[in-house]
Design an enzyme around this catalytic site. Structure first.
Site, mmCIF file in Angstrom:
data_model
loop_
_atom_site.group_PDB
_atom_site.id
_atom_site.type_symbol
_atom_site.label_atom_id
_atom_site.label_comp_id
_atom_site.label_asym_id
_atom_site.label_seq_id
_atom_site.Cartn_x
_atom_site.Cartn_y
_atom_site.Cartn_z
ATOM 1 C CB SER A 22 -0.924 0.149 1.190
ATOM 2 O OG SER A 22 -1.665 1.012 1.521
ATOM 3 C CE1 TYR A 23 3.597 2.812 -3.968
ATOM 4 C CE2 TYR A 23 1.611 2.678 -5.422
ATOM 5 C CZ TYR A 23 2.933 2.580 -5.117
ATOM 6 O OH TYR A 23 3.573 1.911 -6.184
ATOM 7 C CE LYS A 73 -11.093 -0.843 -0.805
ATOM 8 N NZ LYS A 73 -11.186 -0.220 -2.116
ATOM 9 C CG ASN A 94 -12.349 3.947 1.477
ATOM 10 O OD1 ASN A 94 -13.204 4.567 1.727
ATOM 11 N ND2 ASN A 94 -11.456 4.434 0.344
ATOM 12 C CG ASP A 109 -12.297 3.670 -3.361
ATOM 13 O OD1 ASP A 109 -11.139 4.322 -3.105
ATOM 14 O OD2 ASP A 109 -12.217 2.333 -3.037
ATOM 15 N N GLY A 133 -14.782 -3.898 -15.804
ATOM 16 C CA GLY A 133 -14.597 -4.240 -14.509
ATOM 17 C C GLY A 133 -15.634 -4.725 -13.776
ATOM 18 C CB ALA A 134 -18.234 -6.694 -12.544
HETATM 19 P P1 NAP Z 1 -11.229 -6.482 -7.575
HETATM 20 O O1 NAP Z 1 -12.332 -5.978 -6.723
HETATM 21 O O2 NAP Z 1 -10.620 -7.410 -7.162
HETATM 22 O O3 NAP Z 1 -11.966 -6.534 -9.266
HETATM 23 C C1 NAP Z 1 -11.183 -6.769 -9.989
HETATM 24 C C2 NAP Z 1 -11.916 -6.808 -11.391
HETATM 25 O O4 NAP Z 1 -11.034 -6.769 -12.416
HETATM 26 C C3 NAP Z 1 -12.757 -7.888 -11.549
HETATM 27 O O5 NAP Z 1 -13.938 -7.348 -12.413
HETATM 28 C C4 NAP Z 1 -11.823 -8.918 -12.392
HETATM 29 O O6 NAP Z 1 -12.745 -9.691 -13.327
HETATM 30 C C5 NAP Z 1 -11.183 -7.995 -13.325
HETATM 31 N N1 NAP Z 1 -9.667 -8.563 -13.487
HETATM 32 C C6 NAP Z 1 -8.881 -8.885 -12.756
HETATM 33 N N2 NAP Z 1 -8.085 -9.435 -13.264
HETATM 34 C C7 NAP Z 1 -8.206 -9.505 -14.680
HETATM 35 C C8 NAP Z 1 -7.597 -9.746 -15.784
HETATM 36 N N3 NAP Z 1 -6.401 -10.477 -15.685
HETATM 37 N N4 NAP Z 1 -8.121 -9.796 -16.914
HETATM 38 C C9 NAP Z 1 -9.377 -9.157 -17.016
HETATM 39 N N5 NAP Z 1 -9.990 -8.924 -15.954
HETATM 40 C C10 NAP Z 1 -9.396 -8.901 -14.832
HETATM 41 O O7 NAP Z 1 -10.306 -4.958 -7.534
HETATM 42 P P2 NAP Z 1 -10.770 -3.595 -7.398
HETATM 43 O O8 NAP Z 1 -10.965 -3.215 -5.946
HETATM 44 O O9 NAP Z 1 -12.041 -3.259 -8.132
HETATM 45 O O10 NAP Z 1 -9.594 -2.884 -8.285
HETATM 46 C C11 NAP Z 1 -9.410 -2.734 -9.484
HETATM 47 C C12 NAP Z 1 -8.201 -1.749 -9.625
HETATM 48 O O11 NAP Z 1 -8.644 -0.417 -9.394
HETATM 49 C C13 NAP Z 1 -6.956 -2.152 -9.142
HETATM 50 O O12 NAP Z 1 -5.909 -2.274 -10.103
HETATM 51 C C14 NAP Z 1 -6.733 -1.307 -8.218
HETATM 52 O O13 NAP Z 1 -5.317 -0.973 -7.876
HETATM 53 C C15 NAP Z 1 -7.435 -0.165 -8.762
HETATM 54 N N6 NAP Z 1 -7.803 0.830 -7.739
HETATM 55 C C16 NAP Z 1 -7.344 2.199 -7.921
HETATM 56 C C17 NAP Z 1 -7.830 3.099 -6.810
HETATM 57 C C18 NAP Z 1 -7.266 4.488 -7.010
HETATM 58 O O14 NAP Z 1 -7.357 5.107 -6.003
HETATM 59 N N7 NAP Z 1 -6.731 4.817 -8.366
HETATM 60 C C19 NAP Z 1 -8.737 2.729 -5.968
HETATM 61 C C20 NAP Z 1 -9.139 1.474 -5.965
HETATM 62 C C21 NAP Z 1 -8.736 0.605 -6.988
HETATM 63 P P3 NAP Z 1 -13.739 -10.946 -12.872
HETATM 64 O O15 NAP Z 1 -14.800 -10.416 -12.265
HETATM 65 O O16 NAP Z 1 -13.707 -11.793 -14.010
HETATM 66 O O17 NAP Z 1 -12.816 -11.653 -11.718
#
Ligand code: NAP
Length: 290
Positions: A22-23, A73, A94, A109, A133-134
């Site tokens: 984590s950052y 979360k 969060n 978020d 994404g979901a």
């Molecule tokens: P999460 O709940 O684990 O959901 C991940 C999503 O990505 C799911 O829909 C999953 O699909 C899909 N996925 C994962 N690996 C994949 C792959 N190799 N190919 C295709 N689809 C893939 O994660 P999250 O918390 O939503 O986070 C998602 C991203 O957002 C991360 O990179 C995270 O670092 C970023 N994020 C950024 C911030 C920010 O402040 N900038 C805040 C939160 C999150 P399936 O349903 O098929 O598994």
């Protein structure tokens, strides 16, 4: 941290498992340094089976606030009775604030996403939008899109289409919004869906370090001039997804902006003080690029 004996220092922190990547400790401790507040931010690695104990410990020890990350979360909602509207609708927390033993859960978020998209409000309001994404962050994105930008349609694209379907049903119920279309991530007609969308958002880890060459799409025609393309991935900030969109004349938004703004909201909830977001944005850019 101005009190060198730590007698009055307020503790804030992060609970998750793992927390090593984590950052947040960097972000908040830099913010504390700049604002000269008497706070310290610490990461706590908490197993799922210990989540409730960790919250009891928070109250017992007078810890002022926690960020909550993977895998807690959603589960944390079982242990907190007071929720902000955002936390309640997205079903994810969060940030927790401890006010004399009363815990309240927030989803900041939502704030980070809103701050990232607000400069483009005029262009995107009422338009067709595509979200890839979901997962957890996709929920916060959908909440923001429906609540603030009146989408004509939201195309929900996900590797597992069934998960996109579940999200559609969830938000139809929670926010009474019906104009969803769900799609699996890789069919050829995605180019058409993408290119017709005024706003495209990646809420998957595709393209994130160390798999920096991965991309949601490698077809340049997916993007058009003046489209708004937002990648939640912040490491690297300049993902292949955003590079391709830029090469077609699209306007891009990186994940660092969201990261800083969601942290700024949490910081303000805990301390009542504004986080210096511009300074933090620059510090984080440097920190991540090293
Ligand atoms: P999460 O709940 O684990 O959901 C991940 C999503 O990505 C799911 O829909 C999953 O699909 C899909 N996925 C994962 N690996 C994949 C792959 N190799 N190919 C295709 N689809 C893939 O994660 P999250 O918390 O939503 O986070 C998602 C991203 O957002 C991360 O990179 C995270 O670092 C970023 N994020 C950024 C911030 C920010 O402040 N900038 C805040 C939160 C999150 P399936 O349903 O098929 O598994």
């Amino acid at each position: 941290m101005k009190n060198s004996f730590y007698n009055t220092t307020e503790v804030i922190g992060l609970i998750g498992n793992p927390t090593k990547q984590s950052y947040s400790p960097f972000i908040y401790n830099v913010a504390i340094e700049i604002t000269k507040l008497d706070y310290i931010y610490l990461p706590f690695n908490v197993q799922a089976s210990n989540l409730q104990n960790a919250l009891k410990g928070m109250v017992a020890l007078g810890i002022k606030g926690f960020n909550v990350t993977i895998p807690h979360k959603v589960k944390v909602l079982d242990h907190i009775s007071n929720l902000s509207e955002e936390a309640s609708i997205t079903g994810a927390v969060n940030t927790i604030v401890n006010e004399h033993g009363k815990l309240t859960g927030y989803n900041t978020d939502v704030h980070g996403i809103l701050e990232s998209l607000m400069p483009f409000k005029e262009e995107i309001t009422g338009s067709e939008m595509t979200l890839i994404g979901a997962g957890g962050s996709a929920r916060a994105v959908i909440y923001v899109l429906i609540r603030y930008f009146k989408p004509k349609r939201i195309n929900l694209v996900n590797r597992t289409e069934q998960r996109a379907e579940s999200l559609k049903v969830y938000f139809q119920d929670k926010m009474k919004y019906d104009s969803f279309k769900t799609k699996e991530l890789f069919p050829p007609d995605l180019v058409e869906i993408f290119s017709k969308s005024k706003l495209i958002i990646n809420a998957t880890p595709i393209g994130m370090f160390p798999e920096v060459d991965d991309n949601v799409t490698t077809i340049p025609e997916s993007f058009t001039k003046d489209q708004i393309v937002f990648d939640l991935v912040y490491n690297p900030a300049d993902t292949k997804f955003l590079q391709l969109a830029q090469s077609r004349g699209a306007i891009t938004i990186d994940g660092i902006k969201m990261l800083v703004h969601q942290a700024a909201k949490s910081f303000n909830l805990w301390t009542g003080v504004e986080m210096p977001v511009d300074d933090l944005y620059k510090s984080l850019q440097l920190f991540i690029s090293k």
